[in-house]
Design a protein around this motif. Sequence first.
Motif, PDB file in Angstrom:
ATOM      1  N   GLU A 145      14.250   2.497   6.728  1.00  7.93           N
ATOM      2  CA  GLU A 145      13.102   2.091   5.908  1.00  7.93           C
ATOM      3  C   GLU A 145      12.874   0.586   5.986  1.00  7.93           C
ATOM      4  O   GLU A 145      13.175  -0.152   5.053  1.00  7.93           O
ATOM      5  N   HIS A 146      12.340   0.153   7.122  1.00  9.34           N
ATOM      6  CA  HIS A 146      12.147  -1.287   7.300  1.00  9.34           C
ATOM      7  C   HIS A 146      10.806  -1.802   6.792  1.00  9.34           C
ATOM      8  O   HIS A 146      10.695  -2.932   6.368  1.00  9.34           O
ATOM      9  N   GLN A 147       9.813  -0.953   6.866  1.00  7.72           N
ATOM     10  CA  GLN A 147       8.452  -1.460   6.687  1.00  7.72           C
ATOM     11  C   GLN A 147       7.816  -1.077   5.355  1.00  7.72           C
ATOM     12  O   GLN A 147       6.610  -1.157   5.217  1.00  7.72           O
ATOM     13  N   SER A 155      14.142   6.763  -6.916  1.00  9.47           N
ATOM     14  CA  SER A 155      12.987   6.213  -6.177  1.00  9.47           C
ATOM     15  C   SER A 155      11.912   7.267  -5.944  1.00  9.47           C
ATOM     16  O   SER A 155      10.790   6.941  -5.554  1.00  9.47           O
ATOM     17  N   LYS A 156      12.250   8.531  -6.180  1.00  8.55           N
ATOM     18  CA  LYS A 156      11.284   9.599  -5.892  1.00  8.55           C
ATOM     19  C   LYS A 156      10.057   9.453  -6.798  1.00  8.55           C
ATOM     20  O   LYS A 156      10.181   9.344  -8.011  1.00  8.55           O
ATOM     21  N   PRO A 193       0.802  -1.233   0.000  1.00  2.00           N
ATOM     22  CA  PRO A 193       0.000   0.000   0.000  1.00  2.00           C
ATOM     23  C   PRO A 193       0.831   1.278   0.000  1.00  2.00           C
ATOM     24  O   PRO A 193       0.309   2.345  -0.297  1.00  2.00           O
ATOM     25  N   GLN A 194       2.121   1.180   0.320  1.00  2.00           N
ATOM     26  CA  GLN A 194       2.932   2.403   0.354  1.00  2.00           C
ATOM     27  C   GLN A 194       3.431   2.829  -1.032  1.00  2.00           C
ATOM     28  O   GLN A 194       3.951   3.921  -1.204  1.00  2.00           O
ATOM     29  N   LEU A 195       3.299   1.931  -2.000  1.00  2.21           N
ATOM     30  CA  LEU A 195       3.727   2.307  -3.351  1.00  2.21           C
ATOM     31  C   LEU A 195       2.772   3.343  -3.938  1.00  2.21           C
ATOM     32  O   LEU A 195       1.590   3.411  -3.563  1.00  2.21           O
ATOM     33  N   SER A 196       3.269   4.117  -4.883  1.00  2.00           N
ATOM     34  CA  SER A 196       2.495   5.217  -5.468  1.00  2.00           C
ATOM     35  C   SER A 196       1.218   4.738  -6.156  1.00  2.00           C
ATOM     36  O   SER A 196       1.150   3.625  -6.694  1.00  2.00           O
ATOM     37  N   LYS A 218       4.190   6.746  -2.045  1.00  2.00           N
ATOM     38  CA  LYS A 218       3.327   7.876  -1.698  1.00  2.00           C
ATOM     39  C   LYS A 218       4.126   8.909  -0.907  1.00  2.00           C
ATOM     40  O   LYS A 218       3.946  10.109  -1.056  1.00  2.00           O
ATOM     41  N   ARG A 219       5.029   8.421  -0.051  1.00  2.00           N
ATOM     42  CA  ARG A 219       5.902   9.321   0.719  1.00  2.00           C
ATOM     43  C   ARG A 219       7.339   8.921   0.372  1.00  2.00           C
ATOM     44  O   ARG A 219       7.679   7.725   0.391  1.00  2.00           O
TER      45      ARG A 219
END
Length: 427
Positions: free
Chosen positions: A291-293, A342-343, A188-191, A347-348
């Motif tokens: 950035e573990h999670q 990676s930018k 879910p953290q991917l753009s 999402k963040r």
Amino acid sequence: MTSLNSGNTQNPADIAVVGAGIIGVACALRLARQGKRVVVIDHQDPGHGASFGNAGHLATEQVFPIADLSILKRLPAMLMDPMGPLRLDWRYMPRALPWFTRLLLNLRPAPFQRTVAGIRALNESSLGAWQRLLETIARPDLLKEDGSLLVFERPDSGQAIDALQARMRHQAVPVDLWQASAVREVAPQLSEHIQGGLFFPRTGHFLDPYRVVGELVKAAKASGVQFIKHQVTGGRVQEHGVSLLTHQGSLTARQVLIACGAHSARLTAALTGKKVPLDTERGYHLMLPHEHQRLPFAVTSLERKFIMTPMADGLRLAGTVEFAGLDSPPNMERAWQLHRLSKGLFKRDLNAEAATPWMGFRPSLPDSLPIIDRVCDGKVLLAFGHQHLGLTQAAVTAELIGRMVLPASPTGVHALPAVEAYRLDRF
Ligand SMILES: Cc1cc2nc3c(=O)[nH]c(=O)nc-3n(C[C@H](O)[C@H](O)[C@H](O)COP(=O)(O)OP(=O)(O)OC[C@H]3O[C@@H](n4cnc5c(N)ncnc54)[C@H](O)[C@@H]3O)c2cc1C
């Protein structure tokens, strides 16, 4: 000249392994467990070559060589753009040209098919071989068998993804096409821009590739393997074995295994008389300790051309290919470039605070296959040139070397690839 044979010149080691990377150490452990007296020689501590900082991806899906004919079109960009994913240092060009010429010749249909068949045979045995190896050292936890994902962002990349899926299916690579919603569900953290991807269920990742070498070293020592910290400068095949030269003295063994990764050509020439076209595809990583999670498993970006692997110590961004030889200093900007790349993928944006850059030498032959062989009446064994897949193929390489040394050993119960494709005499 001093003797390094543990003070025991009458009773040399059965096998001297030169190179304590993942390949040399996995082979040393295998040979020791087959009852051989093994010594490993390296001028660095084990696991400080390419095996230290790779992307940790058990990349069984990568059955195609890294280059295809589109490399010709990209050559001008490779020369001009120091930050591009594929980079050829113009100063290195004269030395790289013969290697590139061979690479291009290997892209013709027949050799290309031979390469794919050769990579595929090793990759298909890789996961099983790693499971067996990690089981023997009671550390199956080092490998996460949770697949990996290739994502794409541009709608017009959909066609390329479909074509890649078809090519992979044709090579019997297990692969599933995921829609954007499936990607969002597991990562879910991917753009939101991610359009979908290819999921490879028979792949996985190591939580710490350096630690894997360390655990194998521990097991090897417990099995009697001796580790010596010296640089091998030359050697000679003799009637009853092989003598190796170092700055500190000489060492003799009944057999020698050359596993020096990208540095294997010189010793191979000294012992076998054969000049192998080994070069290096330098690669970089940037380790993000905060950035573990972010990701559940390794994710590669189709368009940005790099991989992100969740590891014990953070998220590792890795990739890029640089042709600049073994001697020129690293350009760590290429590692930092991975963060810039990676930018927009998340999402963040990723936190690069306290990040550490690294460069390593992939050992690459122009047909993208390793050399795994037994030559000079069995006195010289060879295991190098695993290019982008040395971690993936280390355990199966160790089984193959084990079988070459002791054909009747229990390795025989597993179906192993035929070694013809990996012979030295193809060059
Ligand atoms: C950025 C990057 C990402 C990668 N990602 C992956 C991945 O995700 N999955 C994968 O499967 N592979 C990956 N690879 C490739 C993989 O790391 C290599 O193929 C593998 O590590 C090669 O292992 P090796 O043991 O042959 O060589 P190395 O690990 O380089 O070990 C060779 C050893 O030989 C020693 N040596 C050399 N010369 C001498 C000498 N004369 N005397 C004594 N010792 C000597 C060196 O000190 C070194 O310790 C990646 C590589 C890079 C650079």
